[in-house]
Design an enzyme around this catalytic site. Sequence first.
Site, mmCIF file in Angstrom:
data_model
loop_
_atom_site.group_PDB
_atom_site.id
_atom_site.type_symbol
_atom_site.label_atom_id
_atom_site.label_comp_id
_atom_site.label_asym_id
_atom_site.label_seq_id
_atom_site.Cartn_x
_atom_site.Cartn_y
_atom_site.Cartn_z
ATOM 1 C CE LYS A 199 -2.066 -1.399 3.700
ATOM 2 N NZ LYS A 199 -2.982 -1.642 4.836
ATOM 3 C CB THR A 224 -7.464 8.283 6.306
ATOM 4 O OG1 THR A 224 -6.728 8.865 7.402
ATOM 5 C CG2 THR A 224 -7.514 9.267 5.154
ATOM 6 N N GLY A 272 -9.195 3.596 9.678
ATOM 7 C CA GLY A 272 -9.663 2.264 9.337
ATOM 8 C C GLY A 272 -9.502 1.867 7.887
ATOM 9 C CB THR A 273 -7.835 3.386 4.920
ATOM 10 O OG1 THR A 273 -6.639 3.698 5.647
ATOM 11 C CG2 THR A 273 -8.659 4.654 4.779
ATOM 12 N N GLY A 274 -6.902 0.686 6.316
ATOM 13 C CA GLY A 274 -6.181 -0.578 6.184
ATOM 14 C C GLY A 274 -7.035 -1.775 6.550
ATOM 15 C CB CYS A 275 -9.355 -2.372 9.395
ATOM 16 S SG CYS A 275 -8.278 -1.963 10.774
#
Length: 270
Positions: free
Chosen positions: A182, A214, A216-219
Amino acid sequence: MSIASLNTFQGRVLVIAGSDSGGGAGIQADIKTITALGGYAATAITAVTVQNTLGVTGVHPIPLDVIAAQARAVLDDIGADAIKTGMLGDAAVVETVAAALDHAGQVPAVVDPVMIAKGGAPLLAGAAIGAVKSLMIPRAALLTPNAPEAAALTGLVVETTDDLRRAGEALLAMGAKAVLMKGGHVEGERVVDVLMTTEGETTFEGERIETRHTHGTGCTLASACATGLAQGLPLEQAVARAWNYVHEAMLRAPGFGAGHGPLDHGWTLR
């Protein structure tokens, strides 16, 4: 839904991760994402966090035997078509979750190597990085690190898109079947994520969205990928759908909180 379709439902995702009281990340974001994309979410909670958009102010770890029991209860009854892992906390939890993945057999695992919360709070003990490298990466059907996480896992400098590729190659060599590198932390007007396997790469590129929302974008991205795999989509297609889902969820963020606000996970329902 008919009894016949219930028996053939594909899209069960077991999420093994921490709870976010603010609802923007962690288990809460995972459940929303999986549901919004038509999957079925089940959970094994690793920790209860006290947090909102301003940051994490407390972490209460769940006992190891309870983590293991949650995962086993789901797998032995409901079953899973994919597993997604998030916040693990320390090496003992990593070992417990690795054993749960083994218990699941051939169910593909999407491993999000969560290390630091959006607000800067550590979510993985430094001593546990070695356990993630030795136990989680080799079990990952898909690993989804951001640039700082990739740097911590590989020891490489990760500041450019080419750096992401070099780190991705190292992570593949460490046993991951695929990596989604990412690029959100890489400077530039455009964000470039790179999906890499031993057979090649696919890039996902878009204009950087200037927003503080932004959280929680990864989760969310990892859970969206896991949902696609659980529904039988090919890897590239699952990642492409997940990438587009997160992009739109960021654009539609509701603006909650005074800090890093959540995404609009339910935009697909409207």
